[in-house]
Design a protein around this motif. Structure first.
Motif, PDB file in Angstrom:
ATOM      1  N   VAL A  19      59.860 -10.604  17.256  1.00  0.00           N
ATOM      2  CA  VAL A  19      59.824 -10.436  18.706  1.00  0.00           C
ATOM      3  C   VAL A  19      60.521  -9.134  19.065  1.00  0.00           C
ATOM      4  O   VAL A  19      61.674  -8.910  18.698  1.00  0.00           O
ATOM      5  CB  VAL A  19      60.551 -11.602  19.416  1.00  0.00           C
ATOM      6  CG1 VAL A  19      60.314 -11.526  20.915  1.00  0.00           C
ATOM      7  CG2 VAL A  19      60.074 -12.942  18.871  1.00  0.00           C
ATOM      8  N   SER A  26      56.992  -0.408  23.066  1.00  0.00           N
ATOM      9  CA  SER A  26      56.286   0.716  23.644  1.00  0.00           C
ATOM     10  C   SER A  26      56.706   2.007  22.942  1.00  0.00           C
ATOM     11  O   SER A  26      55.884   2.864  22.619  1.00  0.00           O
ATOM     12  CB  SER A  26      56.594   0.741  25.143  1.00  0.00           C
ATOM     13  OG  SER A  26      56.336   1.988  25.677  1.00  0.00           O
ATOM     14  N   GLU A  27      57.974   2.128  22.644  1.00  0.00           N
ATOM     15  CA  GLU A  27      58.493   3.294  21.915  1.00  0.00           C
ATOM     16  C   GLU A  27      57.858   3.374  20.511  1.00  0.00           C
ATOM     17  O   GLU A  27      57.483   4.442  20.044  1.00  0.00           O
ATOM     18  CB  GLU A  27      60.020   3.145  21.802  1.00  0.00           C
ATOM     19  CG  GLU A  27      60.733   4.190  20.956  1.00  0.00           C
ATOM     20  CD  GLU A  27      60.779   5.556  21.610  1.00  0.00           C
ATOM     21  OE1 GLU A  27      60.790   5.597  22.853  1.00  0.00           O
ATOM     22  OE2 GLU A  27      60.773   6.569  20.886  1.00  0.00           O
ATOM     23  N   PRO A  32      51.233  -6.598  21.071  1.00  0.00           N
ATOM     24  CA  PRO A  32      51.097  -7.922  20.460  1.00  0.00           C
ATOM     25  C   PRO A  32      49.846  -7.961  19.586  1.00  0.00           C
ATOM     26  O   PRO A  32      48.855  -7.299  19.903  1.00  0.00           O
ATOM     27  CB  PRO A  32      50.931  -8.859  21.655  1.00  0.00           C
ATOM     28  CG  PRO A  32      51.568  -8.149  22.791  1.00  0.00           C
ATOM     29  CD  PRO A  32      51.354  -6.688  22.542  1.00  0.00           C
ATOM     30  N   LEU A  33      49.893  -8.714  18.516  1.00  0.00           N
ATOM     31  CA  LEU A  33      48.829  -8.847  17.506  1.00  0.00           C
ATOM     32  C   LEU A  33      48.869  -7.702  16.496  1.00  0.00           C
ATOM     33  O   LEU A  33      48.274  -7.796  15.434  1.00  0.00           O
ATOM     34  CB  LEU A  33      47.412  -8.912  18.096  1.00  0.00           C
ATOM     35  CG  LEU A  33      47.042 -10.097  18.972  1.00  0.00           C
ATOM     36  CD1 LEU A  33      45.531 -10.152  19.128  1.00  0.00           C
ATOM     37  CD2 LEU A  33      47.531 -11.385  18.357  1.00  0.00           C
ATOM     38  N   ASP A  50      55.336 -10.133  18.632  1.00  0.00           N
ATOM     39  CA  ASP A  50      55.329 -10.780  19.940  1.00  0.00           C
ATOM     40  C   ASP A  50      56.244  -9.945  20.833  1.00  0.00           C
ATOM     41  O   ASP A  50      57.124  -9.254  20.342  1.00  0.00           O
ATOM     42  CB  ASP A  50      55.879 -12.211  19.856  1.00  0.00           C
ATOM     43  CG  ASP A  50      54.827 -13.214  19.378  1.00  0.00           C
ATOM     44  OD1 ASP A  50      53.680 -12.805  19.155  1.00  0.00           O
ATOM     45  OD2 ASP A  50      55.166 -14.399  19.234  1.00  0.00           O
ATOM     46  N   ILE A  51      56.020 -10.040  22.142  1.00  0.00           N
ATOM     47  CA  ILE A  51      56.801  -9.205  23.065  1.00  0.00           C
ATOM     48  C   ILE A  51      57.642 -10.104  23.971  1.00  0.00           C
ATOM     49  O   ILE A  51      57.189 -11.163  24.393  1.00  0.00           O
ATOM     50  CB  ILE A  51      55.846  -8.365  23.947  1.00  0.00           C
ATOM     51  CG1 ILE A  51      54.956  -7.476  23.089  1.00  0.00           C
ATOM     52  CG2 ILE A  51      56.646  -7.540  24.961  1.00  0.00           C
ATOM     53  CD1 ILE A  51      55.623  -6.317  22.437  1.00  0.00           C
ATOM     54  N   SER A  52      58.842  -9.704  24.233  1.00  0.00           N
ATOM     55  CA  SER A  52      59.675 -10.467  25.156  1.00  0.00           C
ATOM     56  C   SER A  52      60.526  -9.534  25.986  1.00  0.00           C
ATOM     57  O   SER A  52      60.906  -8.457  25.545  1.00  0.00           O
ATOM     58  CB  SER A  52      60.583 -11.422  24.387  1.00  0.00           C
ATOM     59  OG  SER A  52      61.460 -12.045  25.291  1.00  0.00           O
ATOM     60  N   ARG A  54      63.118 -11.127  27.579  1.00  0.00           N
ATOM     61  CA  ARG A  54      64.373 -11.864  27.731  1.00  0.00           C
ATOM     62  C   ARG A  54      64.975 -12.372  26.436  1.00  0.00           C
ATOM     63  O   ARG A  54      66.189 -12.486  26.338  1.00  0.00           O
ATOM     64  CB  ARG A  54      64.148 -13.029  28.706  1.00  0.00           C
ATOM     65  CG  ARG A  54      63.856 -12.454  30.069  1.00  0.00           C
ATOM     66  CD  ARG A  54      64.069 -13.316  31.250  1.00  0.00           C
ATOM     67  NE  ARG A  54      64.896 -14.468  31.193  1.00  0.00           N
ATOM     68  CZ  ARG A  54      64.829 -15.429  32.110  1.00  0.00           C
ATOM     69  NH1 ARG A  54      63.948 -15.346  33.097  1.00  0.00           N
ATOM     70  NH2 ARG A  54      65.628 -16.474  32.046  1.00  0.00           N
ATOM     71  N   VAL A  55      64.123 -12.702  25.466  1.00  0.00           N
ATOM     72  CA  VAL A  55      64.678 -13.244  24.224  1.00  0.00           C
ATOM     73  C   VAL A  55      65.458 -12.178  23.471  1.00  0.00           C
ATOM     74  O   VAL A  55      66.504 -12.435  22.882  1.00  0.00           O
ATOM     75  CB  VAL A  55      63.553 -13.821  23.341  1.00  0.00           C
ATOM     76  CG1 VAL A  55      64.057 -14.110  21.938  1.00  0.00           C
ATOM     77  CG2 VAL A  55      63.006 -15.084  23.977  1.00  0.00           C
ATOM     78  N   PHE A  64      61.463 -14.727  13.341  1.00  0.00           N
ATOM     79  CA  PHE A  64      61.179 -16.140  13.122  1.00  0.00           C
ATOM     80  C   PHE A  64      61.648 -16.517  11.710  1.00  0.00           C
ATOM     81  O   PHE A  64      61.896 -15.653  10.869  1.00  0.00           O
ATOM     82  CB  PHE A  64      59.677 -16.408  13.264  1.00  0.00           C
ATOM     83  CG  PHE A  64      59.188 -16.566  14.679  1.00  0.00           C
ATOM     84  CD1 PHE A  64      59.754 -15.850  15.730  1.00  0.00           C
ATOM     85  CD2 PHE A  64      58.154 -17.448  14.980  1.00  0.00           C
ATOM     86  CE1 PHE A  64      59.299 -15.999  17.028  1.00  0.00           C
ATOM     87  CE2 PHE A  64      57.685 -17.610  16.279  1.00  0.00           C
ATOM     88  CZ  PHE A  64      58.259 -16.882  17.306  1.00  0.00           C
TER      89      PHE A  64
END
Lengths: 494, 494
Positions: A19, A26-27, A32-33, A50-52, A54-55, A64
């Motif tokens: 994540v 973006s940098e 995603p994928l 995956d993008i977040s 807040r996490v 993970f």
């Protein structure tokens, strides 16, 4: 880019997931994928992004469970993250999608990347689709088998010959392994049987054996068991012998695809991985079996022989016509009870006959003359030698060696299907009986399933019990009965 | 099973993900990669299962961002969760994988399930693979187009005709939209152009336009812009006009697959979604273009005409042979500057010529005689009408209408490639120039790219500048130069 690890306690079913904060992604110019390559202390993992917001904060990367393990990284460790270039294996997968034949090193590259979690589910699905739509040549199938074997663990036993059997699924109750393995082992042969759990069927050999003993072992534990009792009946999925195969099958499941090449490689790789030298195949054919016709079974067998030879694996097969379930019990506990009864020489019928047929062909394959094999097989059961061996296997696998058929718990909720008229059983629908057993709770509820009191061709009087449904809960029994009422052609009496 | 929602602030790129505790998953009999149906206050979502022992406790379900949004559920809400049965669409996908033709309602079911996030990435990949390996008939392609249009939003303008143009990608610098749209609009026609961002090319039309104005709008904002200035150049991805298409393309990207049917449906659906009545296609052909031969371009065009007719879309195409990049600048800022220079009537060359060629065929499609169209097109540029319209469009899209070519910032790190001998430019390698521009930072670094001082057939003296690489960082310039040194055939002088 250097990022600080944040542990995410989610397992994504074997794939690596990372994540990223939106700004870092973006940098790095990844979406995603797409994939990133993560390096930590000489180890590398490729993970899906995956993008977040807040996490993880800027400067953090959420890993993970699978990815944490692959890297050996912990919370607060600093890892190096770069966008992942297109892997060579993706070009080979595309090549196959275009219908071109793959070379040995190309197949190896694909399989290595599957095992190393470097290919995404999407990419593995493309590989499965390619082999499904464009087929694999025999040569490619051989390369695939080899790659699957070489990327997995191996069981090395100092024995010769090493026997085994394999049934091409699709027919209910066909639990001959639990008869064949102890019988053949009681005759002094080594026979390490790795089996599967049910995916869509009511019970796999591993589910049934699990009623009597543990079936999940590591490869070293397995070696000990076999050295002690010359045999085993364990779950192949716990052994890491053909990890690529397990991953591919998981991707095949959503559409229930079974490309022939993958099926062949899957069977052979698992047996080669445990060192099998002589393998007998049980090939039921028929409308409801995996192999629809005699011709297709013969072709399949001759292909497997060709590939087997390259691995010094002697292989033959028994092609039968499957018109009804084999055995009476369908479902883990019911099947386990029947097998014990047969080994106690208290039950006859088509399960015992089929076990003998296949078992004797296996003995024939190692040079025993067929008539002699039949005598040996019968005598082993009649004299209780097979039963004794079975109890040894159960004990070696941590079960109760003194278990009796009567001890096996069967579901307490039952429903009998009775004959509405007198006549002869002219049809027993294998598929519908499988669904009945599943609805009743099998294989999860070990005591659930279906028991057949009658088989094809048997005469019945009005009111005779034809089959009994067993369940561990009333709700599941009700569901099974509801299905029974809707389906007309489960049992036909003429 | 009733479970309590726990919010997981992770976005998984448009797919629904739910995290279950191991015990609950086992009770539901679902494994990772399988799906559950989640219901909450009349809404339903189908989500892929991840497993955790720590993120969620028994009785909880962790929902990723997309799933929370789909259900409108919040932390502590109670949702109903059941295992998801196999969707009908998965049977249709398998049917197509087996090579059988799909019916209209079957294609619709697949597309609906893609848009509704009910199909997993694995299943969508199988659909893509099926259309790639087994091809879609014209009829199926029509069904696919229709389904993609009907599952998306529509732009409804009270105008007729509505013009547009579309280039089948693959050739660098081909930024004719920025010339054609303002010119055609200056002549009084409505021309809403939705464009894409670059995936593997150095710059898409939307990337280039973004140098001058915003390109991300909702469908209502878009309507306002067009009602004000009769035209737009916006990013199609922000409009939700063909959401199925966007999702499918994301699954195609890892292997860069482009099944012909999907490509056709994608182009047509986006134009039908904004109400286009007259569409001109720009079809460059050649070794490095998407369409390799004149014959394949003609077939593609005639297929699109056939499908277009079913939607009352009048369609024609200009097939050209592509042997080198169109225009001088390659990369967002460099391209934007060239387009402004052309509209200021300060720059001639192949970009202007090609825009005129395609633009006039578009005018011809709405009934303007070709010679007259050429005069109108030329005059609009020469009299500054096209420029004035372009400035109106820029302003309507929130950009600076007074921007001049000199104001556009180009990357400060440069490297010139000079002729080593005198002669004629006999080859300019489109693919390698695209990679050069990408390595230099394009399209992410807007000011990065390649500028061509010479085109095919031009004479050069030793030491003449042939091309200049622009970058926004020294590191990226170095990477581009390294590639330049390795590749021999980027520019050939004979």
């Amino acid at each position: 880019m250097e990022l600080r690890v944040k542990e995410v306690y989610i397992g994504a079913g074997g794939k690596n997931v990372a994540v990223l904060n939106y700004a870092d992604a973006s940098e790095l110019d990844v979406r995603p994928l797409e994939k990133v390559k993560i390096s930590f202390r000489g180890k590398e993992a490729i993970a899906i992004v995956d993008i977040s917001e807040r996490v993880v904060e800027r400067g953090e990367i959420g890993l993970f469970l699978e990815t944490l393990e692959a890297l050996g990284a912990k919370e607060m460790d600093i890892v190096e993250v770069v966008p992942c270039e297109r892997l060579a294996s993706t070009f080979y997968i595309r090549k196959k999608l275009e219908g071109r034949e793959l070379k040995e090193d190309e197949v190896m590259e694909i399989v290595k990347d599957i095992v190393g979690n470097r290919l995404s589910e999407i990419e593995i699905a493309y590989f499965v689709a390619a082999t499904f739509t464009k087929k694999m040549s025999l040569k490619e199938t051989y390369f695939l088998t080899k790659a699957i074997v070489e990327t997995g663990k191996r069981l090395k036993l100092n024995k010769y010959p090493i026997l085994s059997k394999h049934s091409i699924g699709g027919i209910c109750g066909n639990r001959i392994s639990l008869i064949i393995v102890p019988t053949i082992a009681s005759l002094g042969y080594t026979i390490p049987k790795t089996a599967s759990k049910a995916i869509t069927s009511p019970s796999g050999t591993a589910d049934t054996m699990e009623v009597l003993a543990n079936v999940s072992f590591g490869i070293d534990e397995l070696k000990e068991i076999i050295e002690k009792v010359n045999a085993c009946i364990v779950w192949g999925g716990s052994l890491d012998i053909a990890p690529a195969d397990d991953k591919i099958i998981r991707i095949e499941n959503p559409l229930m695809l079974d490309p022939r090449a993958q099926m062949s490689a899957s069977i052979l790789a698992k047996h080669i991985g445990v060192g099998t030298t002589h393998l007998i195949l049980d090939l039921p054919t028929g409308r409801e079996a995996k192999l629809k016709s005699y011709a297709s079974a013969r072709k399949f067998l001759s292909d497997l022989k060709w590939i087997g030879k390259k691995f010094n694996l002697k292989l033959d097969g028994v092609i039968t016509r499957a018109r009804e379930p084999i055995g009476n019990g369908i479902g883990p506990a019911l099947e386990a009870r029947d097998c014990l009864l047969i080994l106690e020489n208290r039950l006859r019928g088509n399960l015992r006959e089929k076990a003998k047929l296949v078992g004797c062909r296996l003995l024939n394959l190692v040079g025993v003359e067929l008539r002699r094999a039949q005598e040996m097989f019968e005598r082993s059961i009649e004299k209780g030698k097979a039963l004794k061996k079975f109890r040894e296997i159960i004990e070696a696998q941590g079960g109760d060696p003194n278990i009796r058929p009567e001890d096996i718990e069967i579901g307490g909720y039952t429903y009998d299907v009775k004959a509405r008229k007198r006549g002869k059983i002219s049809h027993l629908d294998d598929n519908s009986i499988a669904i009945l057993a599943r609805l009743a709770g099998s294989p999860k509820d070990k005591g659930a399933g279906v028991y057949l009191h009658k088989h094809l061709g048997e005469k019945v009087k009005k009111g005779d019990k034809i089959l009994t449904i067993y369940a561990e809960s009333e709700r599941k029994l009700t569901e099974a009965i509801r299905f029974l009422r809707r389906e007309k052609r489960i049992v036909v009496i003429r």
